[in-house]
Design a protein around this motif. Structure first.
Motif, mmCIF file in Angstrom:
data_model
loop_
_atom_site.group_PDB
_atom_site.id
_atom_site.type_symbol
_atom_site.label_atom_id
_atom_site.label_comp_id
_atom_site.label_asym_id
_atom_site.label_seq_id
_atom_site.Cartn_x
_atom_site.Cartn_y
_atom_site.Cartn_z
ATOM 1 N N CYS E 401 -88.353 -65.956 -87.897
ATOM 2 C CA CYS E 401 -86.896 -66.083 -87.754
ATOM 3 C C CYS E 401 -86.577 -65.884 -86.265
ATOM 4 O O CYS E 401 -87.252 -65.295 -85.546
ATOM 5 C CB CYS E 401 -86.234 -65.278 -88.656
ATOM 6 N N CYS E 402 -85.235 -66.444 -86.031
ATOM 7 C CA CYS E 402 -84.671 -66.089 -84.885
ATOM 8 C C CYS E 402 -85.560 -66.473 -83.549
ATOM 9 O O CYS E 402 -85.793 -65.851 -82.539
ATOM 10 C CB CYS E 402 -84.400 -64.231 -84.654
ATOM 11 N N VAL E 403 -85.954 -67.541 -83.557
ATOM 12 C CA VAL E 403 -86.566 -68.125 -82.192
ATOM 13 C C VAL E 403 -85.540 -69.027 -81.512
ATOM 14 O O VAL E 403 -84.995 -69.942 -81.960
ATOM 15 C CB VAL E 403 -87.646 -69.056 -82.636
ATOM 16 N N GLY E 404 -84.930 -68.353 -80.515
ATOM 17 C CA GLY E 404 -83.802 -69.084 -79.839
ATOM 18 C C GLY E 404 -82.524 -68.471 -80.475
ATOM 19 O O GLY E 404 -81.413 -69.216 -80.134
ATOM 20 N N SER E 405 -82.451 -67.475 -81.257
ATOM 21 C CA SER E 405 -81.507 -66.761 -81.791
ATOM 22 C C SER E 405 -81.516 -65.427 -81.394
ATOM 23 O O SER E 405 -82.626 -64.769 -81.466
ATOM 24 C CB SER E 405 -81.010 -67.375 -83.224
ATOM 25 N N ARG E 406 -80.606 -64.514 -81.195
ATOM 26 C CA ARG E 406 -80.571 -63.203 -81.344
ATOM 27 C C ARG E 406 -81.484 -62.693 -80.220
ATOM 28 O O ARG E 406 -82.106 -61.591 -80.405
ATOM 29 C CB ARG E 406 -80.671 -62.673 -82.566
ATOM 30 N N ASP E 407 -81.840 -63.363 -79.140
ATOM 31 C CA ASP E 407 -82.816 -63.115 -78.218
ATOM 32 C C ASP E 407 -82.144 -62.955 -76.690
ATOM 33 O O ASP E 407 -81.847 -64.108 -75.924
ATOM 34 C CB ASP E 407 -83.790 -64.080 -78.045
ATOM 35 N N TYR E 414 -76.707 -65.124 -79.615
ATOM 36 C CA TYR E 414 -75.955 -65.179 -80.701
ATOM 37 C C TYR E 414 -77.051 -65.632 -82.017
ATOM 38 O O TYR E 414 -78.038 -65.864 -81.714
ATOM 39 C CB TYR E 414 -74.936 -66.518 -80.593
ATOM 40 N N CYS E 415 -76.114 -65.198 -83.130
ATOM 41 C CA CYS E 415 -77.070 -65.670 -84.399
ATOM 42 C C CYS E 415 -76.902 -67.072 -84.789
ATOM 43 O O CYS E 415 -75.734 -67.440 -84.711
ATOM 44 C CB CYS E 415 -76.603 -64.598 -85.594
ATOM 45 N N SER E 416 -77.855 -68.002 -85.196
ATOM 46 C CA SER E 416 -77.769 -69.007 -85.437
ATOM 47 C C SER E 416 -77.312 -69.231 -86.967
ATOM 48 O O SER E 416 -77.178 -70.603 -87.403
ATOM 49 C CB SER E 416 -78.970 -70.028 -85.217
ATOM 50 N N LYS E 417 -77.211 -68.327 -87.880
ATOM 51 C CA LYS E 417 -76.388 -68.156 -88.723
ATOM 52 C C LYS E 417 -77.182 -68.924 -90.224
ATOM 53 O O LYS E 417 -77.187 -68.309 -91.371
ATOM 54 C CB LYS E 417 -75.025 -68.929 -88.793
ATOM 55 N N CYS E 555 -70.335 -77.990 -82.994
ATOM 56 C CA CYS E 555 -70.460 -78.089 -81.832
ATOM 57 C C CYS E 555 -69.498 -77.034 -81.188
ATOM 58 O O CYS E 555 -69.603 -76.570 -80.024
ATOM 59 C CB CYS E 555 -69.760 -79.287 -81.119
ATOM 60 N N VAL E 556 -68.804 -76.271 -82.118
ATOM 61 C CA VAL E 556 -68.093 -75.180 -81.696
ATOM 62 C C VAL E 556 -69.034 -73.751 -81.747
ATOM 63 O O VAL E 556 -68.740 -72.792 -81.230
ATOM 64 C CB VAL E 556 -66.730 -74.882 -82.767
ATOM 65 N N GLY E 557 -70.063 -73.843 -82.812
ATOM 66 C CA GLY E 557 -70.930 -72.557 -82.947
ATOM 67 C C GLY E 557 -71.708 -72.810 -84.150
ATOM 68 O O GLY E 557 -71.315 -73.888 -84.922
ATOM 69 N N PRO E 558 -72.808 -72.107 -84.355
ATOM 70 C CA PRO E 558 -73.459 -72.274 -85.484
ATOM 71 C C PRO E 558 -72.834 -72.159 -86.657
ATOM 72 O O PRO E 558 -71.790 -71.360 -87.112
ATOM 73 C CB PRO E 558 -74.421 -71.121 -85.523
#
Lengths: 277, 329, 283, 135, 666
Positions: E401-407, E414-417, E555-558
């Protein structure tokens, strides 16, 4: 007549304000010092500076006749900061008045002559006392022909006096506008064209004109076309002025100061200026 | 025998005079020499060896800006005219500058007299210093003046090794000099310097002929209309009058203005009878050399050379006069 | 050098590439120089160039903005041209710039050449014109240096000293507005100093009004002053205006890493912002 | 200063954040010194440096510009421009004799009534300490 | 002349309890141009307003000061009161003597009273300069542009169209459908993604109010709310879609096979292609970079060097309707719209920055989205999950998980949710496909905040036997046929080393490529990751700072699918609300240019955040600024930047603010 210090205005009270056109108001003033009220003399053609305190002062020609004692009147067109401030004033307000300054129309010299008045827009203002003076002394002058022109019918000044002028003996009033409205039945022509159309004879006639520079230029040409000589044509010049006494040098044209040696000049005088007018 | 005052005596006399009079004298600070008001304790600051001040002494009578009157707006506006309270001595002016004041006098004291100017003028005594080392740009002798011309002064002082020769020309000057500690001495008056001459004579007659010449436009090309010439000139006197409002107080203020400033003749509606750069520029020279003389009897130039020195783009009245002379043929 | 300028000017006028070349000619003191407008090829021999050519001629371009014009320009003057181009006052195609490599000029006054350099040259490291069509002299590549020791000196004064220092100078101002008239960056039709509605600067030539004038004049030139030094040079009462302008130049450089008139491609600091900008001191 | 000096602060507050913040100080009944006179402007970016200069000329002891926090501008970027202008103007005025302590830029959000009161209190205190301006 | 009336409000005791009202009134009467000064218990009450109305008429007032609460409170109320008395509502100025005086200076009544007087003095100085202002009406083009044809854009377009307004939907790919079309099942309900999406796509394509523009991009946007002009670039499809009947013969016979973008490189498509079987429109485009005929033409054009490529043109020969149009070029059209909705969605994070995970070098390390394509029945493997390396069925699978998120280190804090849930979903699905599969999920936190999400997560553990390991793997490397996942189980505090057959990286969401450029074109804000910025994250989630432009979806966020759909509908509701009016009223407090003073430096044009200042060229060739009344929001940024003061802000003019300052020292 001058106050002791010519830079210091008399205090005057604004008695009445009449809207002459959408942007021209007639201000009727009375000096506050009682001893001056019946004793303040000025002649057609002369001018005074009016002060809107806090904003500044600007020169305006007298449009009333001193001897009629019906108040000192000026026609003010809203065009800059001072005129805007004067337009804001209401009866009862105090205005500074500095004057009279300058020379005047030599109306005594014109006795027995025909007079041809040509005014355009606010340029009619200094000519109004000339007309009224002649009407007050009607017998002493020849025929009186008046052309009063403006951009639109609403811009014609002194409309409430047209009847009086038109009905006076040996007097002809011609009104013209650049562009009429639905109620306008009169002329739609430029002032110089009306001059040419009416063809008044130059014989024993003095033409007095005042108006925007462009009108004066073409009116002059029209008058010359009718055979008027330079010394038969009289105008009042408009120049930026600050002191009224030939000192501040703003209004310097040739060896003349418009404020002191003018504002009334014949075209004979003007043609001797090096600068083009 | 000539009446002479030593430098020390002169200074102590001024110190004494400063008790009663306002003393206006050349003071140099930051490399700039200006006429400034000096108190009795500051007499030593007076620079007696200056060549020419940056600004002319006209400032004293005709300051860059002055209040003509104040309007108090309580019930009805009341007017309080400005006035000066003290008599003054304008010390150390050059004969050319004295002539400048005389030229302004002609305009300002003509009827109706400018009372603000007149009051200061009446209350001021002019003490001149002969000009023994004129600047290169000076040409007073070409326009009717001279380094030791005492015509327009109350007192002229001429420096010698023995002290200053004192000459009083007016009653006012004589009166003042009576109090000066002077000695009678045998003095050989110094040789006055000779200046480069330009041909200014007859210029008034020539000016009308060249009025429409493209010359004026060409010189005006480089004029930047900066007003400096008029502001440093000892005899230019154009002014503006406006109201100045600050913190509820209304003052009618007169301040310097120059015929070279962009809006000088522009009317409120935007119409400008003198619309071009060339016409604007030309007015200065025609006023000085053609229009002024018939009214006031003299060309409006003292030959002090300040405008020549200060003009950022070298518009040189000497050159203009010479060019006009040349153009006649 | 002079020959090169003359030949190029002649060529430009003869080929009608331009109708006028603005350059320098000797002044009437036969010592210093002054601006000259050359319209005829036959007149090009009036042109000179030497260490007295102090004027920034780019100011004159504003009045000739629609006419093809040649101009002789020192490096600092070319920065003025760049400024005007950047502010869309000039059209590049109407200009022919004869750039002159300059290693500093002399401090001049009428009838007087001093041995020292004017302030602007003392601190200048731009010896090659930044924009030109024809270059006179060998271009100098030299890393720009920035020396603001004169400014630091004033910054190090106590607030009271500084206040006194500037009072002394500004109180002398006669508001001739010469500093404005000579400035290439001052080209408003109606300067705030002349405006009546609202009235920003009162007519009184008094300390308060003088302070407003001098402060705002300089601030309107912040990130725009190209350090040609003309204002200081012509000031009739010798107000050290470059000390005012250079303070802004220094801070603009430090805060925004920007030098006006060097590169027209860089967006000037007050036309943009960065999210990470600092409040200057503090923050 | 022997006599207590009541400095006068001219405060330009942006309508959306700081003016609202000042209102919140009121709604929360937080008292602060009465030395500030508030001028409401739509955005701190509306504040022309000329207003600051004129305020000082007229006799202000201090000038405060307050706007939204960076990133929160109602007009998205007005305050970033304000910050640049201020960053240059403040040291410049200081250089020309207006002590930099007399000129402040503060970020006060609509929820920071407390902060607004603290800013005014602190600014007033500072101005009292450095004493009246000689004009 | 200005005739100012001052109305001082007691606000019960809120003001009167601190401020000495009689003293204020006495001072106010003496202020310049003040003709009346009266007080009121509650100015905002109906009797209070009535007394203001009466006083305006009685004293012939033409300027009004209400000294009361904050203008933010009651400015509109009192403007209405002025209007009801026949006065222009903009001739009002409020003096805030409550929030900014009585309430904060209750400790010193004398000081508060003095301050109130000064506040009124400043307000008087300002109000004298007020001018009557008039709002303007502008018309609305009742047609919306939706940018992006994913689920959000589809939903928006359908909702707007169903409300009765015209919609143009612009999609840059050859088909609409977006990311959702690539998914196999959706969490937590395990609905078939295509089954619920494709009917909507068909609805859209057949809706009479919707004009679909695929293979098209928005290039330039000008204008303002109600009146946008948009330049749309139609890329060259080289197929005349009016003639094409979508028979499919061309793409079946095209000899050139290239990796399919839709299948993320896992499958092939032809040079003339539709991205996927259910594509809408079901008509192909020719990918010129791979088309043989194009290569042939290039060979001819460049001087016939090297080997002659085949001329091909098989599609042209086979097409029953002669729809192949080689002469078709890209075209730029300008269309008018009243509003714009941006729904450009997301793409997945490119994990090539993760060197420790092999930077895409290991065939059997794939992304979650790739796994979706493998699991999809219409995918390249027909729904069989096989290894790319050897085609075998993986038995052990590790999810990261969290590849390119929360990093933070990779600039993606940011969290990709959606990743937590979709890894759970994929693990469950794998188990369903093949009960022998063992899944491991490396996670930081499991975020299961949503309807039925937590239950779904528990189902993955309980029913699918997924082993959750808390910790981010530190390294993945190939060891023979296996991939070794090295990490630390932070809960147990011990290192873990798991050999697996397949690694699935749950790569995070980032805005679609080009989102920043589009945002600049639209003049809306975007954040450092290029997500569009909403006008207010809580209260105006689908609006932007540019009126008339809305944003929705990822486009505004995950966002997950239901959120995207909800936002699409929300944006559509905003659009419909706007279109329900015939004209828009613009605020008159805006910037105006005095053209005589403008020097044309155009600094204002550069700094205006709303593109509300443009320029014109005068007859004599001067450039001058001109403001667009509909775009200007009245921030005044340009005014402070204008050196000659050629631009001014109505309601907050230079003169007014200056007088307000000077009023303090009157």
């Amino acid at each position: 007549m001058m106050s002791i210090n010519p830079f210091i205005p008399y205090q005057a009270t604004l008695k009445e304000v009449i809207n002459l056109t959408p942007d021209i108001k007639l201000l009727n003033l009375e000096l506050t010092v009682p001893e001056l009220q019946n004793n303040f003399d000025y002649k057609p053609g002369q001018f005074a500076f009016l002060s809107a305190y806090g904003v500044g002062e600007a020169p305006f020609g007298f449009v009333s006749l001193a001897y009629r004692k019906s108040g000192i009147e000026f026609a003010v067109r809203r065009i800059g900061t001072v005129t805007a401030a004067l337009h804001e004033l209401e009866p009862g307000a105090t205005i500074g008045l500095r004057g009279p300054f300058g020379n005047y129309f030599p109306l005594e010299d014109y006795k027995g002559k025909n007079i041809f008045i040509i005014g355009g827009g606010i340029g009619m203002a200094p000519l109004r006392p000339v007309i009224n003076f002649i009407l007050d002394h009607r017998a002493e002058y020849g025929n009186l022909l008046i052309i009063n022109g403006a951009r639109t019918p609403k811009d014609l000044v002194f409309a409430n006096e047209f009847d009086t002028w038109a009905k006076a003996p040996r007097t002809q009033l011609e009104l013209t506008v650049d562009k009429g409205d639905q109620n306008w039945k009169g002329r739609e022509a430029l002032v110089p064209a009306v001059v040419t159309e009416l063809k008044p004879s130059p014989v024993n006639t003095i033409a007095i004109t005042c108006g925007p520079p462009i009108m004066i230029r073409f009116t002059l040409a029209a008058l010359k076309g009718l055979g008027f000589a330079n010394n038969q044509i009289v105008t009042t010049l408009e120049q930026k002025m600050k002191c009224g006494m030939g000192k501040c040098a703003r209004c310097n044209v040739g060896d003349k100061y418009v404020c002191k040696d003018g504002p009334v000049f014949t075209f004979e005088q003007i043609s001797k200026f090096l600068e083009q007018y | 025998m000539t009446k002479v005052i030593t430098k020390e005596d002169l200074l102590s006399w001024l110190r004494q005079l400063a008790e009663k009079y306002a003393i206006i004298a050349p003071v140099t600070s930051n490399g700039v020499t200006l006429y400034k008001s000096v108190g009795s304790s500051e007499i030593d600051k007076i620079n007696l060896n200056f060549s020419k001040t940056e600004l002319s002494p006209k400032n004293w009578f005709f300051p860059p800006s002055e209040t003509l009157f104040t309007i108090v707006k309580d019930e009805l506006p009341r007017i309080i005219p400005a006035s000066v309270d003290r008599e003054a001595i304008l010390f150390g002016l050059r004969p050319c500058d004295a002539k400048g004041i005389a030229l302004i006098d002609k305009a300002f004291l003509a009827e109706p007299a400018d009372v603000f100017y007149q009051e200061k003028r009446d209350k001021t005594t002019l003490i001149g210093l002969a000009c023994l080392s004129p600047c290169l740009e000076c040409f007073c002798t070409s326009v009717g003046g001279g380094p030791a011309d005492l015509t327009h002064l109350d007192i002229l002082l001429t420096e010698t090794a023995e002290g200053y020769i004192t000459q009083a020309t007016t009653e006012k000057g004589k009166q003042l000099l009576t109090g000066a500690p002077r000695q009678e001495k045998e003095i050989i008056p110094p040789v006055l310097p000779s200046l480069n001459l330009i041909l200014a004579e007859g210029i008034t007659e020539l000016m009308p002929r060249v009025f429409n010449d493209a010359y004026w436009d060409r010189v005006a090309d480089r004029c930047i209309h900066c007003n400096i010439c008029a502001y440093v000139c000892p005899c230019c006197y154009c002014f503006d009058i406006r109201d100045y409002v600050s913190k509820g107080k209304i003052e009618r203020v007169r301040s310097w203005e120059s015929c070279q400033s962009p809006g000088f003749t522009r009317l409120a509606g935007g119409y400008d009878p003198r619309p071009t750069k060339g016409a604007h520029f030309r007015q200065r020279w025609y006023h000085k050399l053609l229009y002024f003389p018939p009214i006031f009897g003299d060309i409006k130039c003292t030959g002090c050379g300040r405008c020549v020195r200060s003009c950022p783009v070298n518009i040189d009245i000497r050159e203009i006069i010479t060019d006009v002379q040349r153009m006649k043929v | 050098m002079i020959e090169e300028i003359r030949n190029k000017a002649k060529e430009l006028l003869e080929t009608k590439t331009v109708d006028c070349v603005i350059g320098y000619e000797p002044a009437t003191d036969n010592l210093t120089s002054r601006p000259v407008f050359i319209y005829e090829p036959s007149q090009v021999n009036r042109l000179i160039f030497d260490e007295t050519c102090v004027h920034n001629l780019s100011k004159y371009l504003i009045n000739r903005r629609y006419k093809p014009t040649g101009i002789v320009a020192k490096p600092c003057d070319t920065r003025g041209i760049n400024l005007l181009l950047n502010e869309k006052q000039l059209r590049r195609e109407n200009l022919f710039i004869i750039g002159v490599v300059c290693s500093g000029i002399r401090k001049v006054r009428f009838n007087q050449i001093e041995n020292s350099m004017p302030t602007k040259c003392q601190y200048c490291s731009q010896h090659t014109p930044v924009i030109y069509d024809f270059l006179v002299g060998e271009p100098v590549t030299e890393a720009p240096t920035h020396n603001y020791s004169d400014i630091t000196e004033i910054e190090n004064m106590s607030p009271a000293q500084r206040k006194a220092f500037w009072s002394e100078h500004f109180d002398r101002c006669i508001r001739c507005y010469g500093c404005r008239q000579v400035c290439a960056g001052c080209y408003c039709y109606e300067c705030f100093g002349d405006e009546l509605d609202p009235l920003w600067v009162g007519i009184r030539i008094a300390p308060g009004e003088n302070w407003v004038w001098n402060t705002v004049r300089a601030f309107h030139l912040s990130a725009r002053c190209i350090a040609c030094g003309e204002c200081e040079h012509i000031c009739p009462v010798n107000i050290p205006l470059m000390l005012v302008n250079r303070k802004l130049e220094k801070d603009t450089l430090h805060l925004f890493d920007f030098e006006p008139g060097i590169d027209t491609e860089i967006v000037p600091p007050f036309a943009t912002y960065k999210k990470e900008d600092k409040l200057g001191t503090g923050e | 200063m022997a006599v207590s000096h009541e400095p006068r602060i001219v405060g330009f507050l942006c309508n959306w954040c700081s003016y609202a913040g000042a209102d919140l100080a009121g709604t929360s009944r937080i008292t602060y010194p009465a030395n500030i006179r508030i001028i409401r402007v739509p955005c701190s970016g509306r504040v022309d440096p000329l207003f600051v200069v004129k305020s000082f000329q007229l006799g202000a002891d201090g000038v405060l510009i307050a706007g939204c926090h960076p990133g929160d501008c109602h007009y998205t970027e007005g305050n970033y421009h304000t910050r640049r202008r201020f960053a240059l103007l403040r040291p410049f005025l200081d250089y020309l004799g207006i002590d930099q302590e007399r000129f402040r830029l503060e970020w006060v959000s609509a929820s920071e009534g407390k902060k607004f009161s603290e800013v005014v209190a602190d600014f007033t205190e500072t101005l009292k300490r450095i004493g009246p301006r000689e004009i | 002349m200005a005739r100012v009336g001052v109305f001082v409000c007691h606000c019960g005791t809120n003001i009167a309890g601190v401020v000495n009202i009689p003293e204020v009134l006495e001072a106010a009467e003496k202020m310049p141009m003040v003709v009346s000064a009266t007080d009121n218990k509650y100015s905002c009450s109906e009797p209070g307003q009535a007394s203001i109305r009466e006083a305006i008429i009685e004293n012939n007032l033409n300027r009004v000061i209400v000294a009361a609460c904050s203008p933010r409170m009651h400015e509109i109320t009192f403007r209405r009161a002025l209007a009801s008395a026949g006065l222009n509502p903009y001739l009002l100025e409020m003096a805030n003597i409550r929030e900014q005086c009585s309430w904060v200076h209750s400790d010193n009544k004398e000081i508060a009273t003095n301050k109130a007087i000064e506040i009124i003095k400043m307000a008087v100085a300002k109000v004298i300069r007020h001018e009557p202002l008039y709002p303007r009406q502008v018309g609305i083009t009742k047609r919306a542009l939706v940018i992006g044809g994913g689920i959000t854009g589809i939903q928006t377009a359908l909702d707007i169209a169903n409300a009765g307004y015209g919609v143009v939907l612009v999609e840059r790919e050859p088909s609409i459908g977006g990311r959702m079309a690539q998914l196999d099942k959706t969490f937590p309900t395990l609905d078939c993604s295509a089954c619920i999406l494709t009917p909507k796509m068909v609805d859209l394509s057949q809706h009479p109010k919707i004009k679909l523009m695929t293979y098209a991009e928005v290039k330039k946007v000008t204008g303002f709310i109600g009146n946008f002009e948009v330049e749309i670039l139609h890329k060259a499809k080289k197929v005349d879609h009016l003639k094409c009947i979508g028979c499919g013969i061309c793409w079946q016979k095209c000899p050139e096979k290239v990796p399919s973008e839709f299948d993320l490189g896992l499958g092939k498509r032809t040079a003339i292609y539709i991205p996927f079987a259910q594509a809408v429109p079901p008509k192909p485009v020719i990918d010129l970079s791979h088309c043989r005929y194009t290569k042939y033409l290039t060979w001819v054009a460049t001087g016939q060097e090297g080997k002659k490529p085949p001329e091909c043109r098989i599609c042209e020969k086979l097409c029953p309707t002669a729809a192949i149009a080689w002469d078709q070029e890209e075209q730029l059209f300008t269309e008018k719209f009243g509003t714009i909705v941006v729904a450009t969605g997301y793409q997945t994070y490119d994990y090539s920055h993760y060197k420790e995970y092999g930077s895409r070098d290991f065939a059997d390390v794939i992304t979650g989205l790739q796994l979706e394509r493998l699991m999809s029945a219409s995918g390249p493997t027909g729904g069989e999950v096989t290894r790319l390396s050897d085609g075998s069925h993986p038995k052990t699978v590790a999810f990261v998980c969290c590849v390119g998120s929360r990093d933070q280190q990779r600039g993606r804090p940011y969290c990709s949710k959606v990743c937590c849930m979709y890894t759970a979903k994929q693990a469950i699905m794998l188990k369903e496909h093949d009960p022998e599969v063992q899944c491991y999920i490396f996670y930081i936190d499991v975020r299961a905040g949503g309807k039925d999400f937590e239950e779904f997560y528990l189902r993955a553990i309980d029913e699918a036997g997924v082993i959750y390991i808390k910790g981010r793997p530190s390294k993945i490397y190939q060891d023979g046929k296996k991939l070794i996942v090295l990490g630390e189980d932070t809960l147990m505090g011990r290192p873990v080393e798991i050999p697996v057959d397949l690694v699935v990286l749950a790569t995070g969401m980032e805005p679609s490529a080009g989102a920043d450029e589009l945002a600049r074109n639209l003049n809306i804000s975007y954040d450092t990751y290029n997500f569009m910025v909403e006008a207010h994250p809580k209260l105006r989630p689908v609006e932007t700072h540019t009126d008339g432009i809305f944003v929705a979806g990822a486009c505004v966020g995950p966002r997950d699918i239901p959120e995207c759909v909800a936002q699409g509908s929300a944006a559509a509701a905003k659009v419909a609300a706007l279109f329900s009016q015939d004209t828009l009223t613009t605020e008159p407090l805006i910037a105006v240019v005095n053209q005589a003073r403008c020097i044309g430096c155009l600094l204002c044009v550069t700094i205006c955040p709303f593109k509300a200042v443009d320029y014109q060229t005068t007859q004599d060739g001067r450039l001058i600024a001109a403001t667009n009344e509909s775009l200007c929001k009245g921030c005044g940024l340009c005014i402070a930047a204008c050196r000659p003061k050629a631009i001014d802000l109505r309601g907050f003019t230079n003169q007014q603010i200056l007088d307000e300052v000077a009023g303090l020292w009157l």
